[in-house]
Write a protein that holds these residues in place. Structure first.
Motif, PDB file in Angstrom:
ATOM      1  N   GLU A   4     -82.013  13.971  78.374  1.00  9.07           N
ATOM      2  CA  GLU A   4     -83.041  13.308  77.582  1.00  9.07           C
ATOM      3  C   GLU A   4     -84.424  13.599  78.142  1.00  9.07           C
ATOM      4  OE1 GLU A   4     -80.340  11.892  78.782  1.00  9.07           O
ATOM      5  OE2 GLU A   4     -79.436  10.477  77.373  1.00  9.07           O
ATOM      6  N   GLN A   5     -84.548  13.559  79.474  1.00  8.72           N
ATOM      7  CA  GLN A   5     -85.831  13.821  80.113  1.00  8.72           C
ATOM      8  C   GLN A   5     -86.262  15.276  79.921  1.00  8.72           C
ATOM      9  OE1 GLN A   5     -84.546  12.483  83.969  1.00  8.72           O
ATOM     10  NE2 GLN A   5     -85.704  10.553  83.823  1.00  8.72           N
ATOM     11  N   LEU A   6     -85.290  16.179  80.025  1.00 10.48           N
ATOM     12  CA  LEU A   6     -85.597  17.590  79.813  1.00 10.48           C
ATOM     13  C   LEU A   6     -86.068  17.837  78.391  1.00 10.48           C
ATOM     14  CD1 LEU A   6     -82.636  19.321  81.699  1.00 10.48           C
ATOM     15  CD2 LEU A   6     -85.064  19.661  82.189  1.00 10.48           C
ATOM     16  N   ALA A   7     -85.354  17.241  77.425  1.00 16.10           N
ATOM     17  CA  ALA A   7     -85.713  17.420  76.016  1.00 16.10           C
ATOM     18  C   ALA A   7     -87.118  16.893  75.753  1.00 16.10           C
ATOM     19  CB  ALA A   7     -84.699  16.706  75.128  1.00 16.10           C
ATOM     20  N   SER A   8     -87.462  15.751  76.372  1.00 19.10           N
ATOM     21  CA  SER A   8     -88.779  15.162  76.184  1.00 19.10           C
ATOM     22  C   SER A   8     -89.882  16.053  76.749  1.00 19.10           C
ATOM     23  CB  SER A   8     -88.827  13.780  76.854  1.00 19.10           C
ATOM     24  OG  SER A   8     -90.125  13.230  76.778  1.00 19.10           O
ATOM     25  N   LYS A   9     -89.655  16.608  77.941  1.00 19.28           N
ATOM     26  CA  LYS A   9     -90.656  17.458  78.579  1.00 19.28           C
ATOM     27  C   LYS A   9     -90.869  18.772  77.835  1.00 19.28           C
ATOM     28  CE  LYS A   9     -90.119  15.688  83.307  1.00 19.28           C
ATOM     29  NZ  LYS A   9     -91.541  15.279  83.498  1.00 19.28           N
ATOM     30  N   ILE A  10     -89.772  19.303  77.255  1.00 21.82           N
ATOM     31  CA  ILE A  10     -89.870  20.577  76.549  1.00 21.82           C
ATOM     32  C   ILE A  10     -90.324  20.383  75.105  1.00 21.82           C
ATOM     33  CG2 ILE A  10     -88.505  22.559  75.720  1.00 21.82           C
ATOM     34  CD1 ILE A  10     -86.841  22.321  78.260  1.00 21.82           C
ATOM     35  N   GLY A  11     -90.094  19.170  74.575  1.00 18.94           N
ATOM     36  CA  GLY A  11     -90.521  18.891  73.210  1.00 18.94           C
ATOM     37  C   GLY A  11     -89.512  19.272  72.152  1.00 18.94           C
ATOM     38  N   VAL A  12     -88.213  19.135  72.492  1.00 17.19           N
ATOM     39  CA  VAL A  12     -87.153  19.416  71.528  1.00 17.19           C
ATOM     40  C   VAL A  12     -86.144  18.279  71.581  1.00 17.19           C
ATOM     41  CG1 VAL A  12     -87.389  21.920  71.720  1.00 17.19           C
ATOM     42  CG2 VAL A  12     -85.797  20.727  73.234  1.00 17.19           C
ATOM     43  N   THR A  13     -85.183  18.315  70.672  1.00 13.95           N
ATOM     44  CA  THR A  13     -84.138  17.291  70.681  1.00 13.95           C
ATOM     45  C   THR A  13     -83.059  17.639  71.706  1.00 13.95           C
ATOM     46  OG1 THR A  13     -82.817  18.415  69.000  1.00 13.95           O
ATOM     47  CG2 THR A  13     -84.515  16.887  68.220  1.00 13.95           C
ATOM     48  N   ARG A  14     -82.278  16.650  72.097  1.00 12.90           N
ATOM     49  CA  ARG A  14     -81.154  16.890  73.018  1.00 12.90           C
ATOM     50  C   ARG A  14     -80.173  17.881  72.411  1.00 12.90           C
ATOM     51  NH1 ARG A  14     -78.119  11.664  74.526  1.00 12.90           N
ATOM     52  NH2 ARG A  14     -76.876  13.184  75.683  1.00 12.90           N
ATOM     53  N   ALA A  15     -79.932  17.767  71.108  1.00 10.41           N
ATOM     54  CA  ALA A  15     -78.990  18.670  70.436  1.00 10.41           C
ATOM     55  C   ALA A  15     -79.454  20.118  70.526  1.00 10.41           C
ATOM     56  CB  ALA A  15     -78.815  18.261  68.976  1.00 10.41           C
ATOM     57  N   ALA A  16     -80.765  20.325  70.392  1.00 11.41           N
ATOM     58  CA  ALA A  16     -81.299  21.688  70.455  1.00 11.41           C
ATOM     59  C   ALA A  16     -81.172  22.262  71.861  1.00 11.41           C
ATOM     60  CB  ALA A  16     -82.762  21.694  70.022  1.00 11.41           C
ATOM     61  N   LEU A  17     -81.197  21.370  72.850  1.00 13.66           N
ATOM     62  CA  LEU A  17     -81.140  21.813  74.247  1.00 13.66           C
ATOM     63  C   LEU A  17     -79.716  22.050  74.739  1.00 13.66           C
ATOM     64  CD1 LEU A  17     -83.629  22.160  76.036  1.00 13.66           C
ATOM     65  CD2 LEU A  17     -83.091  19.972  77.111  1.00 13.66           C
ATOM     66  N   ARG A  18     -78.753  21.466  74.034  1.00 13.41           N
ATOM     67  CA  ARG A  18     -77.359  21.503  74.496  1.00 13.41           C
ATOM     68  C   ARG A  18     -76.821  22.919  74.738  1.00 13.41           C
ATOM     69  NH1 ARG A  18     -75.242  18.251  70.797  1.00 13.41           N
ATOM     70  NH2 ARG A  18     -75.883  16.415  71.973  1.00 13.41           N
ATOM     71  N   PRO A  19     -77.019  23.900  73.834  1.00 14.88           N
ATOM     72  CA  PRO A  19     -76.494  25.258  74.091  1.00 14.88           C
ATOM     73  C   PRO A  19     -77.091  25.896  75.348  1.00 14.88           C
ATOM     74  CG  PRO A  19     -77.077  25.000  71.780  1.00 14.88           C
ATOM     75  CD  PRO A  19     -77.628  23.816  72.492  1.00 14.88           C
ATOM     76  N   ASP A  20     -78.394  25.657  75.584  1.00 15.37           N
ATOM     77  CA  ASP A  20     -79.042  26.221  76.778  1.00 15.37           C
ATOM     78  C   ASP A  20     -78.453  25.619  78.048  1.00 15.37           C
ATOM     79  OD1 ASP A  20     -81.010  27.893  75.431  1.00 15.37           O
ATOM     80  OD2 ASP A  20     -81.943  26.026  74.813  1.00 15.37           O
ATOM     81  N   LEU A  21     -78.245  24.328  78.037  1.00 14.33           N
ATOM     82  CA  LEU A  21     -77.679  23.662  79.218  1.00 14.33           C
ATOM     83  C   LEU A  21     -76.239  24.118  79.464  1.00 14.33           C
ATOM     84  CD1 LEU A  21     -79.108  20.058  78.699  1.00 14.33           C
ATOM     85  CD2 LEU A  21     -79.777  21.707  80.470  1.00 14.33           C
ATOM     86  N   ALA A  22     -75.512  24.351  78.376  1.00 15.57           N
ATOM     87  CA  ALA A  22     -74.130  24.830  78.513  1.00 15.57           C
ATOM     88  C   ALA A  22     -74.096  26.192  79.195  1.00 15.57           C
ATOM     89  CB  ALA A  22     -73.453  24.896  77.146  1.00 15.57           C
ATOM     90  N   ILE A  23     -74.990  27.088  78.773  1.00 10.67           N
ATOM     91  CA  ILE A  23     -75.051  28.432  79.370  1.00 10.67           C
ATOM     92  C   ILE A  23     -75.415  28.347  80.844  1.00 10.67           C
ATOM     93  CG2 ILE A  23     -76.376  30.580  79.385  1.00 10.67           C
ATOM     94  CD1 ILE A  23     -76.531  30.316  76.302  1.00 10.67           C
ATOM     95  N   LEU A  24     -76.397  27.525  81.168  1.00 16.30           N
ATOM     96  CA  LEU A  24     -76.874  27.430  82.554  1.00 16.30           C
ATOM     97  C   LEU A  24     -75.841  26.791  83.480  1.00 16.30           C
ATOM     98  CD1 LEU A  24     -80.579  26.414  81.862  1.00 16.30           C
ATOM     99  CD2 LEU A  24     -79.726  28.634  82.649  1.00 16.30           C
ATOM    100  N   THR A  25     -75.020  25.899  82.948  1.00 16.06           N
ATOM    101  CA  THR A  25     -73.975  25.299  83.782  1.00 16.06           C
ATOM    102  C   THR A  25     -72.759  26.222  83.905  1.00 16.06           C
ATOM    103  OG1 THR A  25     -73.197  24.059  81.848  1.00 16.06           O
ATOM    104  CG2 THR A  25     -74.638  22.908  83.381  1.00 16.06           C
ATOM    105  N   MET A  26     -72.419  26.916  82.813  1.00 20.13           N
ATOM    106  CA  MET A  26     -71.270  27.824  82.850  1.00 20.13           C
ATOM    107  C   MET A  26     -71.515  29.008  83.781  1.00 20.13           C
ATOM    108  SD  MET A  26     -69.516  27.982  79.060  1.00 20.13           S
ATOM    109  CE  MET A  26     -71.019  28.412  78.190  1.00 20.13           C
ATOM    110  N   THR A  27     -72.754  29.458  83.868  1.00 17.93           N
ATOM    111  CA  THR A  27     -73.072  30.575  84.756  1.00 17.93           C
ATOM    112  C   THR A  27     -73.289  30.122  86.197  1.00 17.93           C
ATOM    113  OG1 THR A  27     -75.412  30.366  84.130  1.00 17.93           O
ATOM    114  CG2 THR A  27     -74.098  32.014  82.958  1.00 17.93           C
ATOM    115  N   GLY A  28     -73.248  28.801  86.436  1.00 16.37           N
ATOM    116  CA  GLY A  28     -73.355  28.297  87.799  1.00 16.37           C
ATOM    117  C   GLY A  28     -74.770  28.112  88.296  1.00 16.37           C
TER     118      GLY A  28
END
Length: 213
Positions: free
Chosen positions: A26-50
């Motif tokens: 939620e904090q990341l989405a607020s700082k970037i100016g997007v919704t949590r849903a829009a941020l979800r794919p990016d966070l998935a990639i960054l966690t899957m790649t370690g």
């Protein structure tokens, strides 16, 4: 294997996490100016790649793993099917002479031998050399006479780890391993050769890894 290129937003996420960890989605989405849903794919990639770690009820932090540990984990995820190449196969009735011609024309170290489309053996440059030194008439003797027969052939399957396959190549001191597909029949399993994993494949893999670091 393709190099993973991070998007501008993914790079921004990493910098925000570094500066504010732990930080929630939620904090990341607020700082970037997007919704949590829009941020979800990016966070998935960054966690899957370690690159990032997601901690329940805490938030995201940068991975505590060293770069070498991340590379090790990445290598262990690469499968045989990702790096295998086309095998060279011949029938076991092929003469040793013609088998040698095939070996050099295809620039390989090992040829896999089939009977009715199934893997029955393998023959290497060492086998050919021993045969030639022994004075065998290579124009008359079929390759099936000098090959190493199943079940003494070490093989791998497409879903196997390329890392473990490379260990087999080193431990068994062979040029390459056949990649096989199991075929179930009434009288037991048979195997078909669908690829090969060689020292050259492994060398190319490490070259690509070095290009991507």
């Amino acid at each position: 294997m393709k190099k993973i290129n991070l998007s501008t937003r993914q790079k921004d996420i990493i910098e925000l996490v570094k500066a504010n960890q732990p930080i929630t989605s939620e904090q990341l989405a607020s700082k970037i100016g997007v919704t949590r849903a829009a941020l979800r794919p990016d966070l998935a990639i960054l966690t899957m790649t370690g690159i990032l770690e997601a901690r329940p009820k805490v938030g995201y932090i940068c991975s505590q793993k060293s770069s070498s540990s991340l590379i090790y984990d990445y290598i262990r995820k690469i499968k045989v099917k990702d790096v295998m190449t086309k095998p060279v196969t011949i029938d076991e009735q092929t003469t040793v002479y013609n088998a040698i011609v095939n070996l050099f024309l295809n620039d390989v170290g090992t040829i896999f031998i089939e009977n009715n489309g199934y893997l029955v053996g393998a023959v290497s440059r060492k086998d050919f050399l021993k045969t030639a030194i022994g004075g065998t008439d290579i124009n008359k003797v079929p390759v099936g006479i000098i090959m190493t027969r199943m079940p003494n052939i070490v093989f791998v399957e497409p879903e196997d780890s390329a890392y473990e396959a490379a260990k087999k190549i080193i431990e068994r001191e062979v040029d390459s391993l056949p990649v096989i597909e199991r075929i179930s029949e009434g009288n037991g399993d048979k195997v078909k050769v669908i690829g090969k994993l060689s020292k050259t494949n492994i060398t190319r893999l490490f070259l690509k890894l070095s290009e991507n670091t």
